[in-house]
Design an enzyme around this catalytic site. Structure first.
Site, PDB file in Angstrom:
ATOM      1  N   CYS A 111       0.821  -1.230   0.000  1.00 60.25           N
ATOM      2  CA  CYS A 111       0.000   0.000   0.000  1.00 60.25           C
ATOM      3  C   CYS A 111       0.847   1.268   0.000  1.00 60.25           C
ATOM      4  O   CYS A 111       0.334   2.347  -0.293  1.00 60.25           O
ATOM      5  CB  CYS A 111      -0.943   0.006   1.190  1.00 60.25           C
ATOM      6  SG  CYS A 111      -2.088  -1.370   1.198  1.00 60.25           S
ATOM      7  N   HIS A 251      -3.258   7.401   2.473  1.00 61.02           N
ATOM      8  CA  HIS A 251      -3.682   6.116   1.925  1.00 61.02           C
ATOM      9  C   HIS A 251      -5.109   5.836   2.398  1.00 61.02           C
ATOM     10  O   HIS A 251      -5.419   6.004   3.586  1.00 61.02           O
ATOM     11  CB  HIS A 251      -2.707   5.032   2.400  1.00 61.02           C
ATOM     12  CG  HIS A 251      -3.173   3.641   2.134  1.00 61.02           C
ATOM     13  ND1 HIS A 251      -3.705   3.263   0.920  1.00 61.02           N
ATOM     14  CD2 HIS A 251      -3.200   2.531   2.920  1.00 61.02           C
ATOM     15  CE1 HIS A 251      -4.025   1.980   0.975  1.00 61.02           C
ATOM     16  NE2 HIS A 251      -3.742   1.521   2.174  1.00 61.02           N
ATOM     17  N   ASN A 281     -10.151  -0.051   0.179  1.00 55.88           N
ATOM     18  CA  ASN A 281      -8.688   0.076   0.136  1.00 55.88           C
ATOM     19  C   ASN A 281      -8.178  -0.547  -1.162  1.00 55.88           C
ATOM     20  O   ASN A 281      -8.244  -1.764  -1.335  1.00 55.88           O
ATOM     21  CB  ASN A 281      -8.119  -0.647   1.364  1.00 55.88           C
ATOM     22  CG  ASN A 281      -6.604  -0.596   1.442  1.00 55.88           C
ATOM     23  OD1 ASN A 281      -5.931  -0.242   0.479  1.00 55.88           O
ATOM     24  ND2 ASN A 281      -6.056  -0.964   2.583  1.00 55.88           N
TER      25      ASN A 281
HETATM   26  O1  UT7 Z   1      -3.334  -0.860   3.925  1.00 60.74           O
HETATM   27  C1  UT7 Z   1      -3.425  -1.351   5.231  1.00 60.74           C
HETATM   28  C2  UT7 Z   1      -4.497  -2.392   5.227  1.00 60.74           C
HETATM   29  N1  UT7 Z   1      -4.993  -2.797   6.472  1.00 60.74           N
HETATM   30  C3  UT7 Z   1      -5.803  -2.051   7.253  1.00 60.74           C
HETATM   31  O2  UT7 Z   1      -6.090  -0.896   7.048  1.00 60.74           O
HETATM   32  C4  UT7 Z   1      -6.416  -2.773   8.449  1.00 60.74           C
HETATM   33  C5  UT7 Z   1      -6.272  -2.015   9.749  1.00 60.74           C
HETATM   34  N2  UT7 Z   1      -7.194  -2.595  10.708  1.00 60.74           N
HETATM   35  C6  UT7 Z   1      -8.489  -2.220  10.773  1.00 60.74           C
HETATM   36  O3  UT7 Z   1      -8.920  -1.364  10.041  1.00 60.74           O
HETATM   37  C7  UT7 Z   1      -9.362  -2.886  11.793  1.00 60.74           C
HETATM   38  O4  UT7 Z   1      -8.590  -3.685  12.653  1.00 60.74           O
HETATM   39  C8  UT7 Z   1     -10.488  -3.764  11.148  1.00 60.74           C
HETATM   40  C9  UT7 Z   1     -11.492  -2.879  10.434  1.00 60.74           C
HETATM   41  C10 UT7 Z   1      -9.898  -4.756  10.172  1.00 60.74           C
HETATM   42  C11 UT7 Z   1     -11.232  -4.535  12.225  1.00 60.74           C
HETATM   43  O5  UT7 Z   1     -11.782  -3.627  13.173  1.00 60.74           O
HETATM   44  P1  UT7 Z   1     -11.498  -3.849  14.723  1.00 60.74           P
HETATM   45  O6  UT7 Z   1     -12.246  -2.808  15.434  1.00 60.74           O
HETATM   46  O7  UT7 Z   1     -10.007  -3.896  14.935  1.00 60.74           O
HETATM   47  O8  UT7 Z   1     -12.164  -5.243  14.957  1.00 60.74           O
HETATM   48  P2  UT7 Z   1     -11.509  -6.553  15.595  1.00 60.74           P
HETATM   49  O9  UT7 Z   1     -10.615  -7.234  14.644  1.00 60.74           O
HETATM   50  O10 UT7 Z   1     -10.989  -6.196  16.946  1.00 60.74           O
HETATM   51  O11 UT7 Z   1     -12.794  -7.447  15.769  1.00 60.74           O
HETATM   52  C12 UT7 Z   1     -13.902  -7.033  16.588  1.00 60.74           C
HETATM   53  C13 UT7 Z   1     -15.032  -8.037  16.405  1.00 60.74           C
HETATM   54  C14 UT7 Z   1     -14.572  -9.491  16.509  1.00 60.74           C
HETATM   55  O12 UT7 Z   1     -15.605 -10.231  17.117  1.00 60.74           O
HETATM   56  P3  UT7 Z   1     -15.512 -10.586  18.687  1.00 60.74           P
HETATM   57  O13 UT7 Z   1     -14.269 -11.410  18.811  1.00 60.74           O
HETATM   58  O14 UT7 Z   1     -15.425  -9.274  19.392  1.00 60.74           O
HETATM   59  O15 UT7 Z   1     -16.784 -11.322  18.908  1.00 60.74           O
HETATM   60  C15 UT7 Z   1     -14.450  -9.929  15.085  1.00 60.74           C
HETATM   61  O16 UT7 Z   1     -14.644 -11.307  14.912  1.00 60.74           O
HETATM   62  O17 UT7 Z   1     -15.579  -7.897  15.092  1.00 60.74           O
HETATM   63  C16 UT7 Z   1     -15.582  -9.165  14.444  1.00 60.74           C
HETATM   64  N3  UT7 Z   1     -15.414  -8.942  13.019  1.00 60.74           N
HETATM   65  C17 UT7 Z   1     -16.459  -8.703  12.207  1.00 60.74           C
HETATM   66  N4  UT7 Z   1     -17.779  -8.624  12.436  1.00 60.74           N
HETATM   67  C18 UT7 Z   1     -18.587  -8.356  11.393  1.00 60.74           C
HETATM   68  C19 UT7 Z   1     -14.263  -8.902  12.294  1.00 60.74           C
HETATM   69  N5  UT7 Z   1     -14.555  -8.643  11.012  1.00 60.74           N
HETATM   70  C20 UT7 Z   1     -15.907  -8.519  10.930  1.00 60.74           C
HETATM   71  C21 UT7 Z   1     -16.787  -8.227   9.871  1.00 60.74           C
HETATM   72  N6  UT7 Z   1     -18.110  -8.161  10.149  1.00 60.74           N
HETATM   73  N7  UT7 Z   1     -16.364  -8.017   8.615  1.00 60.74           N
END
Ligand code: UT7
Length: 326
Positions: A111, A251, A281
């Site tokens: 990225c 980005h 993204n």
């Molecule tokens: O170019 C760089 C590319 N990468 C990025 O930009 C990613 C950077 N990271 C992020 O933007 C965030 O970490 C995410 C958007 C990917 C995830 O958000 P988060 O607030 O960090 O969520 P999390 O991974 O802590 O997950 C929270 C909950 C989990 O459930 P439990 O364990 O709390 O029950 C996940 O299983 O959300 C769940 N979850 C989802 N739920 C619905 C994870 N993905 C999803 C989804 N839909 N797509």
């Protein structure tokens, strides 16, 4: 030097969050709240990173009024090349454009790739070695997504953006840049198989190891730290501060990351361009596509100080401070 031409290409097919929610256990509300994304573009089956790149490049060349035959260098920033190993997608683009004189090479900083390529291409212009340099960021990222993995498939989309760099005797161009890498975080965001470490095999396919894996929280923490830090560092290298920013183009990964950085930088939100809502993204394509749209909507005025900042897998990051021509 100046950016004398710019162009973008987004595939026609729009995939809204509601359609992603038919494939994995997610919802439009969750995706919008956590990422700001509403929809993304998906390349048609016959489209490839090369074809997206060529469409964006043709628009940039038209704008710059540069004939492909006059190109000296084609740089393609991508992590989703047409062929996994060889040849470089840049060679395919060079041939498709009809640019026989041009050197061609891919740059993979994921990225951050467009920032690396822009800083690199600028060096050739600054030294006088080359007069017409085409810098492209292009991805068909959705082909390396696991559409069974809700933690990644909701985030990414396809697209391409391109700029033409040329020398000019007017002031402007690359004022400063910061490029960085921390390979200790390599496995925070990676594709395990298909390279020399884990060559493609029946097992690797069965394990879905050719798809992107990501530790989302780790990448989030990294991004919210490195984005403001590298912007401040690049501005300092130009003897500037955040007060000097006219346009900030981060980005386009996630609205929460952008908002976090903007808050830490104390930059007025009206100076920050974002289109992540519409495209998700698009990795190396996100910054050149955003730059095109910032120009199109009149945000980039003559003489503006434009700060472009990327971060991503590697881990990697890069910021460029660019003085737009008068
Ligand atoms: O170019 C760089 C590319 N990468 C990025 O930009 C990613 C950077 N990271 C992020 O933007 C965030 O970490 C995410 C958007 C990917 C995830 O958000 P988060 O607030 O960090 O969520 P999390 O991974 O802590 O997950 C929270 C909950 C989990 O459930 P439990 O364990 O709390 O029950 C996940 O299983 O959300 C769940 N979850 C989802 N739920 C619905 C994870 N993905 C999803 C989804 N839909 N797509």
């Amino acid at each position: 030097m100046r950016i004398s031409g710019w162009g973008k290409y987004l595939p026609a097919r729009v995939m809204p969050n509601s359609e992603v929610a038919e494939l994995v256990d997610t919802s439009d509300e969750w995706i919008r709240a956590r990422t700001g994304i509403r929809e993304r573009r998906i390349a048609a089956p016959e489209e490839t990173t090369c074809s997206l790149a060529v469409n964006a490049a043709r628009a940039a060349l038209d704008k710059a009024q540069v004939a492909p035959e006059d190109l000296d260098l084609v740089l393609v920033a991508t992590c989703t090349p047409d062929y996994a190993n060889m040849p470089a997608t840049a060679s395919l683009v060079q041939h498709a454009l009809g640019a026989p004189r041009a050197a061609a090479v891919d740059m993979n900083a994921v990225c951050s790739g467009f920032i690396y390529a822009l800083a690199t291409g600028s060096q050739f212009v600054a030294t006088g070695a080359y007069k017409n340099v085409l810098v492209i960021g292009a991805e068909v990222f959705t082909r390396i997504l696991d559409w069974q993995d809700r933690s990644t498939c909701v985030l990414f989309g396809d697209g391409a953006g391109a700029v033409v760099l040329q020398p000019t005797n007017q002031p402007g161009g690359l004022i400063s840049f910061v490029l960085g890498s921390d390979g200790a975080g390599a496995c925070s965001l990676y594709v395990p198989a298909g390279g020399s470490r884990q060559p493609a095999s029946a097992d690797s396919v069965a394990d879905r190891a050719h798809y992107v894996k990501m530790l989302g929280r780790d990448v989030f923490r990294f991004a919210t730290r490195v984005l403001p830090d590298s912007v401040v560092e690049a501005l300092a290298a130009a003897s500037m501060t955040t007060d000097d920013i006219d346009v900030l183009i981060p980005h386009q990964a996630n609205t929460r990351i952008i908002d976090h950085a903007v808050k830490r930088l104390h930059v007025d939100a009206s100076l920050v361009f974002s289109n992540v809502e519409r495209y998700g993204n698009t990795s190396a394509a996100s910054i050149p596509v955003a730059l095109c749209e910032a120009i199109e909507c009149g945000m980039v005025r003559p003489g503006a100080t434009v700060v472009l900042s990327g971060f991503g897998a590697g881990l990697s990051w890069g910021t460029v401070v660019w003085k737009w021509h008068a």
